[in-house]
Design an enzyme around this catalytic site. Structure first.
Site, short mmCIF file in Angstrom:
data_model
loop_
_atom_site.label_atom_id
_atom_site.label_comp_id
_atom_site.label_asym_id
_atom_site.label_seq_id
_atom_site.Cartn_x
_atom_site.Cartn_y
_atom_site.Cartn_z
N GLY A 37 33.81 22.65 1.98
CA GLY A 37 34.19 23.74 2.99
C GLY A 37 33.51 25.00 2.45
O GLY A 37 33.85 26.16 2.98
N ARG A 54 35.03 31.00 5.69
CA ARG A 54 35.57 32.07 5.25
C ARG A 54 36.00 31.94 3.86
O ARG A 54 35.63 32.62 2.72
CB ARG A 54 36.56 32.69 6.10
CG ARG A 54 36.20 33.30 7.19
CD ARG A 54 37.38 33.45 8.14
NE ARG A 54 37.76 32.27 8.79
CZ ARG A 54 37.46 31.89 9.97
NH1 ARG A 54 36.93 32.76 11.03
NH2 ARG A 54 38.09 30.57 10.52
N THR A 83 43.65 23.13 2.28
CA THR A 83 43.34 22.98 3.81
C THR A 83 44.82 22.72 4.39
O THR A 83 45.59 21.91 4.16
CB THR A 83 42.49 21.58 3.80
OG1 THR A 83 41.24 21.74 3.45
CG2 THR A 83 42.57 20.97 5.42
N ALA A 102 48.40 23.13 -1.64
CA ALA A 102 49.10 24.30 -1.29
C ALA A 102 48.98 25.06 -0.07
O ALA A 102 47.81 25.03 0.35
CB ALA A 102 49.38 25.38 -2.74
N HIS A 114 48.13 35.65 12.22
CA HIS A 114 46.76 35.33 11.71
C HIS A 114 45.83 35.66 12.66
O HIS A 114 45.93 36.02 13.94
CB HIS A 114 46.75 33.81 11.45
CG HIS A 114 47.50 33.54 10.14
ND1 HIS A 114 48.88 33.11 10.19
CD2 HIS A 114 47.06 33.42 8.86
CE1 HIS A 114 49.09 32.57 8.81
NE2 HIS A 114 48.08 33.06 8.09
N LYS A 140 42.20 31.02 13.39
CA LYS A 140 43.09 30.17 12.81
C LYS A 140 43.23 29.05 13.82
O LYS A 140 44.03 29.27 14.91
CB LYS A 140 44.32 30.62 12.27
CG LYS A 140 45.05 29.75 11.29
CD LYS A 140 45.91 30.57 10.31
CE LYS A 140 46.71 29.14 9.76
NZ LYS A 140 46.19 28.46 8.87
N GLY A 169 50.44 26.69 7.97
CA GLY A 169 51.15 25.98 6.69
C GLY A 169 52.05 26.82 5.87
O GLY A 169 53.01 26.16 5.48
P1 NAD Z 1 36.88 28.13 8.15
O1 NAD Z 1 37.00 27.65 9.84
O2 NAD Z 1 35.97 29.52 8.12
O3 NAD Z 1 36.26 27.04 7.42
C1 NAD Z 1 36.19 25.73 7.30
C2 NAD Z 1 35.22 25.10 6.83
O4 NAD Z 1 35.21 23.93 6.50
C3 NAD Z 1 34.05 25.18 7.41
O5 NAD Z 1 32.70 25.88 6.90
C4 NAD Z 1 33.61 23.86 8.20
O6 NAD Z 1 32.21 23.61 8.32
C5 NAD Z 1 34.08 23.08 6.89
N1 NAD Z 1 34.44 21.68 7.29
C6 NAD Z 1 35.27 21.12 8.22
N2 NAD Z 1 34.99 19.90 8.41
C7 NAD Z 1 34.23 19.45 7.23
C8 NAD Z 1 33.98 18.35 6.66
N3 NAD Z 1 34.26 17.18 7.16
N4 NAD Z 1 33.26 18.40 5.46
C9 NAD Z 1 32.79 19.35 4.88
N5 NAD Z 1 33.16 20.80 5.43
C10 NAD Z 1 33.84 20.70 6.26
O7 NAD Z 1 38.33 28.25 7.96
P2 NAD Z 1 38.95 29.19 6.65
O8 NAD Z 1 39.44 30.34 6.87
O9 NAD Z 1 37.85 29.15 5.48
O10 NAD Z 1 39.94 28.05 6.17
C11 NAD Z 1 39.77 26.71 5.59
C12 NAD Z 1 41.24 26.20 5.42
O11 NAD Z 1 41.88 26.70 4.55
C13 NAD Z 1 42.00 26.02 6.77
O12 NAD Z 1 42.67 24.79 6.83
C14 NAD Z 1 42.83 27.29 6.50
O13 NAD Z 1 44.15 26.86 7.07
C15 NAD Z 1 43.14 26.83 5.08
N6 NAD Z 1 43.56 28.50 4.21
C16 NAD Z 1 44.38 27.97 3.32
C17 NAD Z 1 44.88 29.33 2.43
C18 NAD Z 1 45.66 28.80 1.28
O14 NAD Z 1 46.05 29.68 0.48
N7 NAD Z 1 46.19 27.55 1.17
C19 NAD Z 1 44.32 30.44 2.57
C20 NAD Z 1 43.34 30.55 3.78
C21 NAD Z 1 43.13 29.51 4.64
#
Ligand code: NAD
Length: 237
Positions: free
Chosen positions: A10, A14, A93, A116, A148, A152, A158
């Site tokens: 990923g 972000r 994720t 987590a 958020h 999002k 989550g």
């Molecule tokens: P984002 O949309 O900016 O990035 C997601 C990335 O995943 C994108 O670059 C997309 O191209 C990539 N992606 C999607 N499908 C894919 C695949 N099949 N193979 C490879 N890459 C793939 O989102 P973000 O803000 O970076 O957040 C990512 C995830 O993390 C989300 O699920 C979000 O809810 C979660 N998150 C979790 C926490 C935590 O502390 N657990 C904190 C922030 C965000």
């Protein structure tokens, strides 16, 4: 100690970008050997980090631990790769399905992993406080309100569900409300309402680096652990 070889899944998102930047700042501790994006990357190497498309996952070089912050449709392939390679997985994720959660449980019998909804220390402590408040305030209304940024996709977040489960484990019936606005990194309020009084427990994340830093820390702690499912709070010190 050799630097830990990381796979970032990923990588163009972000969180992926925050992970790459922070890992790059600590090159004595972390070496990113593969950054995986959904689409074919261009250029193929950025700041010495090799990029791969999700379709090329099977061919990535050896790594010590994978960190996944992608979307639910990217979750199955990275879990399968870690099981196949016998490598630990750290995943943040959110919005994964019940079936994916079951697969995660099964994988924990063969690899060490952390999944987590939030990697911040503050939220780990907040979950403990929520559990304590819920058991001390039986019969009170419990509401989790989360805000958020507009990009999002899942709601409730989550983290809201994790906090709700913490209150639910003490017997509370929990309700959720979600706001999507501007560039809010993440805010969670757990509100306990009784007759004529109210208690609010609040966490505000002001920068997403807090999650990326937590995930890198946990990744380092997970290498060389026995197979199993670990919580962030098990690996904090
Ligand atoms: P984002 O949309 O900016 O990035 C997601 C990335 O995943 C994108 O670059 C997309 O191209 C990539 N992606 C999607 N499908 C894919 C695949 N099949 N193979 C490879 N890459 C793939 O989102 P973000 O803000 O970076 O957040 C990512 C995830 O993390 C989300 O699920 C979000 O809810 C979660 N998150 C979790 C926490 C935590 O502390 N657990 C904190 C922030 C965000």
């Amino acid at each position: 100690m050799n630097a830990i070889r990381l796979l970032i899944h990923g990588a163009s998102g972000r969180m992926g970008q925050a992970l790459l930047r922070l890992a790059g700042e600590q090159s004595d501790r972390y070496q990113v050997v593969a950054a995986v994006t959904r689409r074919t990357p261009s250029p193929r190497v950025v700041d010495g980090v090799p990029y791969f498309a999700a379709s090329e996952l099977a061919g990535v070089p050896a790594f010590d631990v994978a960190i996944d912050f992608s979307l639910p449709d990217g979750f199955d392939p990275i879990l399968a790769l870690c099981v196949e390679r016998g490598a630990p997985l750290v995943s943040g994720t959110t919005g994964i399905s019940g079936q994916q959660a079951t697969a995660l449980n099964q994988a924990s019998t063969s690899i060490p992993l952390v999944w987590a909804t939030n990697f911040s220390l503050g939220v780990a402590v907040l979950a403990e406080l929520v559990e304590r408040a819920a058991s001390a305030l039986p019969g009170w209304d419990v509401d989790v309100v989360e805000s958020h940024h507009v990009h999002k996709k899942d709601a409730p977040s989550g983290t809201a569900l994790t906090l709700g489960q913490a209150a639910g484990s003490a017997g509370a019936q929990v309700h959720y409300a979600s706001l999507r606005a501007g560039d809010i990194v993440g805010e969670h309020t757990v509100q306990f309402t009784g007759l004529g009084e109210r208690v609010e427990l609040v966490h505000r994340a002001t920068h997403r680096d807090v999650f990326a830093r937590g995930a890198l820390h946990v990744a380092q702690k997970l290498v060389d652990r026995a197979a199993g499912s670990y919580r962030v709070r098990d690996l904090l010190d």
